[in-house]
Motif scaffolding. Structure first.
Motif, PDB file in Angstrom:
ATOM      1  N   THR A   5     -79.157  36.428  89.848  1.00  0.00           N
ATOM      2  CA  THR A   5     -78.105  37.044  89.287  1.00  0.00           C
ATOM      3  C   THR A   5     -77.362  36.481  88.032  1.00  0.00           C
ATOM      4  O   THR A   5     -77.079  37.214  87.311  1.00  0.00           O
ATOM      5  CB  THR A   5     -76.840  36.858  90.409  1.00  0.00           C
ATOM      6  OG1 THR A   5     -77.252  37.397  91.479  1.00  0.00           O
ATOM      7  CG2 THR A   5     -75.417  37.481  90.144  1.00  0.00           C
ATOM      8  N   THR A   6     -77.474  35.163  87.925  1.00  0.00           N
ATOM      9  CA  THR A   6     -76.981  34.535  86.628  1.00  0.00           C
ATOM     10  C   THR A   6     -78.123  34.908  85.466  1.00  0.00           C
ATOM     11  O   THR A   6     -77.655  35.265  84.264  1.00  0.00           O
ATOM     12  CB  THR A   6     -77.168  32.958  86.815  1.00  0.00           C
ATOM     13  OG1 THR A   6     -76.240  32.995  87.765  1.00  0.00           O
ATOM     14  CG2 THR A   6     -76.605  32.515  85.414  1.00  0.00           C
ATOM     15  N   ALA A   7     -79.335  35.069  85.729  1.00  0.00           N
ATOM     16  CA  ALA A   7     -80.363  35.330  84.611  1.00  0.00           C
ATOM     17  C   ALA A   7     -80.152  36.905  84.272  1.00  0.00           C
ATOM     18  O   ALA A   7     -80.102  37.178  83.177  1.00  0.00           O
ATOM     19  CB  ALA A   7     -81.569  35.202  85.219  1.00  0.00           C
ATOM     20  N   LEU A   8     -79.956  37.770  85.314  1.00  0.00           N
ATOM     21  CA  LEU A   8     -79.977  39.081  84.909  1.00  0.00           C
ATOM     22  C   LEU A   8     -78.426  39.618  84.417  1.00  0.00           C
ATOM     23  O   LEU A   8     -78.485  40.260  83.574  1.00  0.00           O
ATOM     24  CB  LEU A   8     -80.136  40.011  86.376  1.00  0.00           C
ATOM     25  CG  LEU A   8     -81.424  40.046  86.841  1.00  0.00           C
ATOM     26  CD1 LEU A   8     -81.477  41.049  87.953  1.00  0.00           C
ATOM     27  CD2 LEU A   8     -82.542  40.292  85.637  1.00  0.00           C
ATOM     28  N   THR A   9     -77.563  38.788  84.776  1.00  0.00           N
ATOM     29  CA  THR A   9     -76.225  38.933  83.981  1.00  0.00           C
ATOM     30  C   THR A   9     -76.239  38.512  82.491  1.00  0.00           C
ATOM     31  O   THR A   9     -75.862  39.358  81.388  1.00  0.00           O
ATOM     32  CB  THR A   9     -75.172  38.008  84.680  1.00  0.00           C
ATOM     33  OG1 THR A   9     -74.718  38.346  86.008  1.00  0.00           O
ATOM     34  CG2 THR A   9     -73.780  38.087  83.949  1.00  0.00           C
ATOM     35  N   GLN A  10     -76.872  37.291  82.178  1.00  0.00           N
ATOM     36  CA  GLN A  10     -77.136  36.934  80.732  1.00  0.00           C
ATOM     37  C   GLN A  10     -77.903  38.032  80.156  1.00  0.00           C
ATOM     38  O   GLN A  10     -77.814  38.558  78.896  1.00  0.00           O
ATOM     39  CB  GLN A  10     -77.617  35.563  80.693  1.00  0.00           C
ATOM     40  CG  GLN A  10     -76.786  34.714  81.058  1.00  0.00           C
ATOM     41  CD  GLN A  10     -77.309  33.129  80.590  1.00  0.00           C
ATOM     42  OE1 GLN A  10     -78.484  32.870  80.146  1.00  0.00           O
ATOM     43  NE2 GLN A  10     -76.981  32.108  81.218  1.00  0.00           N
ATOM     44  N   PHE A  11     -78.960  38.420  80.908  1.00  0.00           N
ATOM     45  CA  PHE A  11     -79.818  39.330  80.091  1.00  0.00           C
ATOM     46  C   PHE A  11     -79.450  40.501  79.736  1.00  0.00           C
ATOM     47  O   PHE A  11     -79.589  41.178  78.561  1.00  0.00           O
ATOM     48  CB  PHE A  11     -81.124  39.846  81.002  1.00  0.00           C
ATOM     49  CG  PHE A  11     -81.960  40.640  80.592  1.00  0.00           C
ATOM     50  CD1 PHE A  11     -82.998  40.521  79.703  1.00  0.00           C
ATOM     51  CD2 PHE A  11     -81.950  42.079  81.425  1.00  0.00           C
ATOM     52  CE1 PHE A  11     -83.746  41.684  79.109  1.00  0.00           C
ATOM     53  CE2 PHE A  11     -82.776  43.115  81.024  1.00  0.00           C
ATOM     54  CZ  PHE A  11     -83.441  43.035  79.661  1.00  0.00           C
ATOM     55  N   PHE A  12     -78.433  41.265  80.676  1.00  0.00           N
ATOM     56  CA  PHE A  12     -77.654  42.664  80.336  1.00  0.00           C
ATOM     57  C   PHE A  12     -76.712  42.358  79.184  1.00  0.00           C
ATOM     58  O   PHE A  12     -76.444  43.181  78.213  1.00  0.00           O
ATOM     59  CB  PHE A  12     -77.336  42.983  81.554  1.00  0.00           C
ATOM     60  CG  PHE A  12     -78.127  43.913  82.300  1.00  0.00           C
ATOM     61  CD1 PHE A  12     -78.659  45.305  81.847  1.00  0.00           C
ATOM     62  CD2 PHE A  12     -78.699  43.554  83.469  1.00  0.00           C
ATOM     63  CE1 PHE A  12     -79.572  45.932  82.596  1.00  0.00           C
ATOM     64  CE2 PHE A  12     -79.541  44.385  84.335  1.00  0.00           C
ATOM     65  CZ  PHE A  12     -80.013  45.495  83.874  1.00  0.00           C
ATOM     66  N   GLU A  13     -76.051  41.204  79.252  1.00  0.00           N
ATOM     67  CA  GLU A  13     -75.298  40.876  78.129  1.00  0.00           C
ATOM     68  C   GLU A  13     -75.770  40.577  76.879  1.00  0.00           C
ATOM     69  O   GLU A  13     -75.403  41.194  75.830  1.00  0.00           O
ATOM     70  CB  GLU A  13     -74.380  39.562  78.440  1.00  0.00           C
ATOM     71  CG  GLU A  13     -73.204  39.344  79.498  1.00  0.00           C
ATOM     72  CD  GLU A  13     -73.021  38.259  79.729  1.00  0.00           C
ATOM     73  OE1 GLU A  13     -73.339  37.425  79.260  1.00  0.00           O
ATOM     74  OE2 GLU A  13     -71.918  37.976  80.679  1.00  0.00           O
ATOM     75  N   LEU A  14     -76.977  40.078  76.660  1.00  0.00           N
ATOM     76  CA  LEU A  14     -77.899  40.210  75.699  1.00  0.00           C
ATOM     77  C   LEU A  14     -78.349  41.417  75.185  1.00  0.00           C
ATOM     78  O   LEU A  14     -78.041  41.757  73.806  1.00  0.00           O
ATOM     79  CB  LEU A  14     -79.037  39.137  75.737  1.00  0.00           C
ATOM     80  CG  LEU A  14     -79.938  38.873  74.664  1.00  0.00           C
ATOM     81  CD1 LEU A  14     -80.416  37.561  74.576  1.00  0.00           C
ATOM     82  CD2 LEU A  14     -81.105  39.779  74.522  1.00  0.00           C
ATOM     83  N   ARG A  15     -78.662  42.260  76.187  1.00  0.00           N
ATOM     84  CA  ARG A  15     -79.317  43.547  75.795  1.00  0.00           C
ATOM     85  C   ARG A  15     -78.150  44.587  75.293  1.00  0.00           C
ATOM     86  O   ARG A  15     -78.583  45.457  74.471  1.00  0.00           O
ATOM     87  CB  ARG A  15     -80.097  44.111  77.114  1.00  0.00           C
ATOM     88  CG  ARG A  15     -80.761  45.448  76.808  1.00  0.00           C
ATOM     89  CD  ARG A  15     -81.515  46.123  78.150  1.00  0.00           C
ATOM     90  NE  ARG A  15     -81.481  47.366  78.052  1.00  0.00           N
ATOM     91  CZ  ARG A  15     -82.732  47.888  77.509  1.00  0.00           C
ATOM     92  NH1 ARG A  15     -83.473  47.235  76.658  1.00  0.00           N
ATOM     93  NH2 ARG A  15     -82.493  49.334  77.465  1.00  0.00           N
TER      94      ARG A  15
END
Length: 279
Positions: free
Chosen positions: A202-212
């Motif tokens: 959850t933490t990793a995907l949240t960061q990923f979508f914020e970056l994307r």
């Protein structure tokens, strides 16, 4: 005989509909989408799911349509004639079959992947119109006509680097693979990294979508890149706390797996600097 995805490939409903429609209509399936969204892998999984052999034709900027049919080696024949080689009397000895010929000659139905068609010259798709439509071509050196014994399932991928001709598009069933939403991406990750801790994912995907979704990003990271990033996170045994960033716009850990050019790295470095100054 229908494609419904595989254990190793999460296919959305609209993608499975597109694949099965193309198979039913016996038309090439033209698949577009961002690089890294699984277009090439789709063909491999369709072949596996339908129990067919896969023939891959990987297109380069120098690839010509004729190479997919056959190539005649006139130079070797001339050399052999000068050496008195008996092979020279049969022109078939100097004809090399291409991927389309291989697919057409197969005794069983196969899946033919024409990968990254937009890399080739703009005339490349037009040069294949007749062959893909009629499922046959003429070999001028021997006078024979090669006809498909079984019409192959044809999957054509494009990264949308250049527009394809209208006459070519009319002969295809088209599907655009949209970037997966969070739920679909979570399912894809769980296929490749089973057992990953929910809080970490959850933490990793949240960061990923914020970056994307960051405005000004030159190249958005793709599905394959987030899978690589997560593989590194698991290999380094990072925790949720390790992934936490100093500021909302700071670079994530191991960001080299996600950001692939210096402009995007500098963008996040500037945002991080500004965030620190505002504290």
């Amino acid at each position: 005989m229908k494609f419904e995805g595989t254990d190793a490939y999460v296919a959305t409903d609209d993608l499975t509909v597109a694949v099965n429609a193309a198979v039913t209509l016996e038309r090439p399936l033209l698949v577009k989408g961002e690089p890294g969204t699984g277009k090439t892998e789709l063909a491999r999984q369709v072949a596996q799911s339908l129990g067919m052999r896969l023939i891959e034709w990987n297109i380069k900027s120098t690839t010509k349509a004729q190479q997919g049919l056959y190539e005649y080696d006139a130079v070797s024949r001339l050399r052999d004639s000068q050496l008195g080689d008996a092979r020279v009397h049969d022109v078939k000895n100097y004809i090399k079959r291409g991927k389309l010929w291989e697919a057409f000659a197969s005794d069983e139905k196969v899946v033919l992947l024409i990968d990254e068609i937009d890399k080739a010259d703009i005339e490349f798709p037009n040069d294949l119109l007749q062959e893909l439509d009629q499922m046959e071509f003429h070999v001028y050196e021997t006078g024979e006509t090669v006809k498909a014994r079984n019409r192959p399932v044809i999957i054509i991928t494009s990264n949308n680097e250049k527009e394809l001709p209208d006459a070519f598009l009319r002969r295809c069933f088209f599907h655009y693979i949209r970037f997966p939403d969070a739920d679909t991406l979570r399912k894809i990750v769980e296929v490749h990294h089973p057992g990953i801790k929910d809080a970490l994912l959850t933490t990793a995907l949240t960061q990923f979508f914020e970056l994307r979704e960051q405005p000004g990003l030159k190249k958005k990271p793709s599905t394959s890149e987030v899978l690589d990033w997560l593989k590194l996170i698991l290999a380094e045994d990072l925790s949720v706390e390790d992934l936490r960033r100093d500021g909302a716009d700071a670079l994530p850990k191991l960001h080299g797996a996600l950001l692939k050019n210096e402009q995007d790295v500098h963008l996040f470095e500037r945002l991080a600097f500004m965030a620190r100054r505002q504290r």
